[in-house]
Design an enzyme around this catalytic site. Structure first.
Site, short mmCIF file in Angstrom:
data_model
loop_
_atom_site.label_atom_id
_atom_site.label_comp_id
_atom_site.label_asym_id
_atom_site.label_seq_id
_atom_site.Cartn_x
_atom_site.Cartn_y
_atom_site.Cartn_z
N ASP A 169 21.68 82.43 26.93
CA ASP A 169 22.44 81.61 27.87
C ASP A 169 21.56 80.57 28.56
O ASP A 169 21.93 79.40 28.66
CB ASP A 169 23.09 82.53 28.92
CG ASP A 169 24.03 81.78 29.85
OD1 ASP A 169 24.69 80.84 29.39
OD2 ASP A 169 24.11 82.14 31.05
N HIS A 207 17.67 76.00 28.80
CA HIS A 207 17.19 75.45 30.08
C HIS A 207 15.70 75.74 30.34
O HIS A 207 14.94 74.85 30.69
CB HIS A 207 18.00 76.00 31.25
CG HIS A 207 19.49 75.84 31.12
ND1 HIS A 207 20.06 74.81 30.42
CD2 HIS A 207 20.52 76.56 31.63
CE1 HIS A 207 21.38 74.92 30.49
NE2 HIS A 207 21.68 75.97 31.22
N LYS A 250 20.65 87.29 36.81
CA LYS A 250 21.85 87.14 37.65
C LYS A 250 21.85 88.26 38.68
O LYS A 250 21.22 89.28 38.48
CB LYS A 250 23.10 87.19 36.80
CG LYS A 250 23.24 85.98 35.87
CD LYS A 250 24.68 85.66 35.57
CE LYS A 250 24.83 84.54 34.55
NZ LYS A 250 24.87 83.20 35.13
N GLU A 266 46.62 75.63 19.89
CA GLU A 266 45.54 76.53 19.47
C GLU A 266 44.52 75.67 18.73
O GLU A 266 44.87 74.90 17.85
CB GLU A 266 46.08 77.59 18.51
CG GLU A 266 47.16 78.48 19.08
CD GLU A 266 46.60 79.47 20.10
OE1 GLU A 266 45.39 79.76 20.04
OE2 GLU A 266 47.38 79.94 20.96
N PHE A 267 43.23 75.85 19.05
CA PHE A 267 42.20 75.00 18.46
C PHE A 267 42.06 75.17 16.95
O PHE A 267 41.54 74.32 16.26
CB PHE A 267 40.85 75.23 19.14
CG PHE A 267 40.86 74.86 20.60
CD1 PHE A 267 41.66 73.84 21.08
CD2 PHE A 267 40.06 75.55 21.51
CE1 PHE A 267 41.69 73.50 22.42
CE2 PHE A 267 40.07 75.22 22.85
CZ PHE A 267 40.89 74.19 23.30
N HIS A 288 22.37 70.77 30.25
CA HIS A 288 22.58 70.00 31.49
C HIS A 288 21.37 70.06 32.42
O HIS A 288 21.24 69.25 33.32
CB HIS A 288 23.87 70.44 32.20
CG HIS A 288 23.75 71.73 32.97
ND1 HIS A 288 23.83 72.96 32.37
CD2 HIS A 288 23.55 71.98 34.29
CE1 HIS A 288 23.68 73.91 33.28
NE2 HIS A 288 23.52 73.35 34.46
N LYS A 346 25.78 74.04 25.07
CA LYS A 346 24.91 75.12 24.60
C LYS A 346 25.61 76.45 24.85
O LYS A 346 26.57 76.47 25.61
CB LYS A 346 23.54 75.07 25.30
CG LYS A 346 23.63 74.81 26.79
CD LYS A 346 23.35 75.91 27.74
CE LYS A 346 23.93 77.24 27.58
NZ LYS A 346 24.38 77.89 28.80
N GLU A 362 19.78 83.61 39.95
CA GLU A 362 21.08 83.31 40.53
C GLU A 362 21.53 84.50 41.37
O GLU A 362 21.32 85.65 40.98
CB GLU A 362 22.08 83.03 39.43
CG GLU A 362 21.75 81.76 38.67
CD GLU A 362 22.65 81.53 37.48
OE1 GLU A 362 23.23 80.44 37.38
OE2 GLU A 362 22.78 82.44 36.65
C1 BG6 Z 1 24.71 77.54 32.39
C2 BG6 Z 1 24.79 79.01 32.13
O1 BG6 Z 1 24.26 76.83 31.26
O2 BG6 Z 1 23.80 77.33 33.46
C3 BG6 Z 1 25.23 79.77 33.37
O3 BG6 Z 1 25.75 79.23 31.10
C4 BG6 Z 1 24.32 79.42 34.53
O4 BG6 Z 1 25.23 81.17 33.16
C5 BG6 Z 1 24.20 77.92 34.68
O5 BG6 Z 1 24.90 79.98 35.71
C6 BG6 Z 1 23.18 77.52 35.73
O6 BG6 Z 1 23.28 76.14 35.92
P1 BG6 Z 1 23.16 75.51 37.35
O7 BG6 Z 1 23.25 74.04 37.12
O8 BG6 Z 1 24.28 76.06 38.16
O9 BG6 Z 1 21.81 75.94 37.85
#
Ligand code: BG6
Length: 471
Positions: A245, A250, A340, A90-91, A188, A158, A226
């Protein structure tokens, strides 16, 4: 070419059997390993509360990698799997950290015969951060061996905090454990090939910079659509929602790269500070603007998803317009939109230029002659530019044409590294260019937090899955 560091390194992954580890981290680590981009002496220590041992974790990793990396050599995969170890715990439990310390010391002593580098990757929901940081601090695991050997670094996913106040509290906590140069805050999107290309495109070409301003640009639209819903991530998403999110990070980071000034040098400090300046200059939205112009939506069926509340008010869609309050951009709308379960998988930045005041065209031509430059991230990565050309024929008619470059049309497509390979690789090299600084995170929250506070007054509009979102 082998460009990995020669120093032995242990990568410790919190949440090693979770969604992120399965979809992104394990495949990325395997790619890095097979292309010679991991240190020659690397060990990966997976941690989670699932009852596994090293051998069942290796089986798990084998399945994950076989499913997602279609072309691989079987012996290479087997070799890679031998670098994996696993601990259950457990963390929040200090016993786990005692076991980690023992395991790390044993690897150093048995295999490396020196104090290796340690990289801690928090691939866990933000609610777990506090416990992990507290326990890491108590255990002393984050203390480097010395100035010249055995660095320790932490990679944090994040969203960093839930708002400005919690992000700053998290930063204070992290600041007690690590120096800023040891902290790698992941977004990312910054590590995606085409997002990195924005800087090159803008600043290595003389062509665009003179028109990259309010005189010539009408508006910018950044879209992250998405096709899929929240899937297995219901409990994470319930707490977070679309704006936290992907909006706070992003989308705002893409805005920063589009709007920033020339950093002059390809250096982490210069680039991070250029991005930060733009985020600092985002004009706060007034309550009235939030109520009148921000759209908030939820796809039909979201409340029936796993681990989602029956009365959930969490948004899965948002649209808002931001303004950058400086000489270059004053008055130019930056429209940010994400959802989404949308009609298409589409991530792009569309820069629409103003129409010329005069047009050498027929008075009957009612088309709007704008140029549109699109930076495409999904479904394919590339750049395209719409311009106007004469339609062949006896009359002088205009028609739009497109100049484009897509990686998929070149041999490079196969070799495009995933964003997570770049994230891990840069962290091991100690290059922070593609990671967000504490100032950037705060500036982004400063813009987003007031919206979140007023959120409840913005009606939540239900939209059909597979649609364009709320109208
Ligand atoms: C993540 C989100 O940071 O980025 C997700 O938590 C999202 O909800 C995702 O689906 C999208 O990233 P990518 O690289 O798949 O476009």
């Amino acid at each position: 070419m082998n460009r990995a560091s020669h120093q032995p390194t242990i990568i410790v992954i919190f949440g090693a059997t979770g969604d992120l580890a399965q979809r992104k981290l394990l495949p990325a680590l395997f790619h890095l390993y097979s292309n010679g981009y991991l240190p020659q002496k690397t060990r990966i220590l997976g941690l989670s509360k699932d009852h596994n041992d090293s051998s069942s974790f290796r089986k798990f990793a084998r399945n994950v990698i076989e499913r997602s990396v279609h072309q691989h050599r079987a012996e290479e995969l087997s070799e890679f799997l031998t670098t994996l170890d696993y601990l259950t715990g457990e963390f929040e439990n200090k016993e786990l950290y005692r076991k980690i310390a023992q395991e790390l010391a044993a690897i150093d002593e048995r295999e490396f015969k020196l104090c290796s580098n340690k990289l801690f990757y928090l691939a866990v929901p933000p609610v777990a951060y506090d416990h992990i940081f507290d326990q890491l601090a108590r255990s002393g695991l984050t203390i480097p061996c010395g100035d010249s050997e055995g660095w320790t670094r932490v990679l944090v996913e994040k969203p960093f905090g839930k708002d400005l106040v919690t992000a700053q509290a998290l930063d204070r906590k992290l600041g007690k454990l690590f120096q800023e140069e040891q902290i790698f805050r992941i977004d990312h999107y910054l590590a995606k090939e085409t997002v990195q290309n924005i800087i090159t495109f803008r600043f290595a070409n003389a062509l665009f910079e003179p028109v990259w301003n309010r005189e010539y640009i009408d508006h910018v639209k950044i879209t992250l659509w998405e096709k899929f819903g929240v899937g297995q991530r219901g409990s994470f998403y319930e707490d977070v929602g679309a704006l936290r999110d992907v909006g706070q990070n992003h989308l705002l980071q893409m805005l920063a790269l589009i709007a920033m000034e020339d950093p002059i040098k390809l250096e982490a400090d210069a680039i991070r500070s250029a991005r930060q300046k733009v985020l600092d200059q985002l004009k706060p939205l007034s309550r009235q603007q939030i109520r009148g112009s921000v759209t908030r939506g939820q796809y039909q069926g979201y409340r029936e998803e796993q681990e989602v509340a029956a009365e959930s008010e969490t948004e899965t869609f948002f649209r808002l317009t931001a303004q950058v309050n400086n000489k270059r951009w004053r008055g130019v709308p930056f429209i940010l939109e994400s959802g989404k379960k949308m009609a298409a998988q589409k991530v792009e930045i569309k820069v629409t230029f103003k129409e010329k005041e005069s047009c050498v065209c027929s008075p009957d031509d009612k088309q709007i002659h704008q140029n549109v430059l699109t930076i495409h991230l999904q479904p394919d990565e590339g750049i395209s530019l719409v311009f106007w050309a004469k339609k062949p024929g006896l009359e002088h008619e205009l028609e739009p044409k497109t100049l484009s470059f897509f990686y998929k049309d070149s041999d490079l497509q196969q070799e495009l590294p995933s964003a997570y390979e770049k994230v891990l690789y840069d962290c091991i090299r100690g290059d922070q260019t593609l990671f967000t600084s504490t100032e950037e995170v705060s500036a982004a929250w400063r813009f987003i937090s007031p919206i979140l506070k007023t959120w409840s007054n913005v009606p939540l509009i239900e939209y059909q899955p597979g649609s364009q979102g709320p109208t």
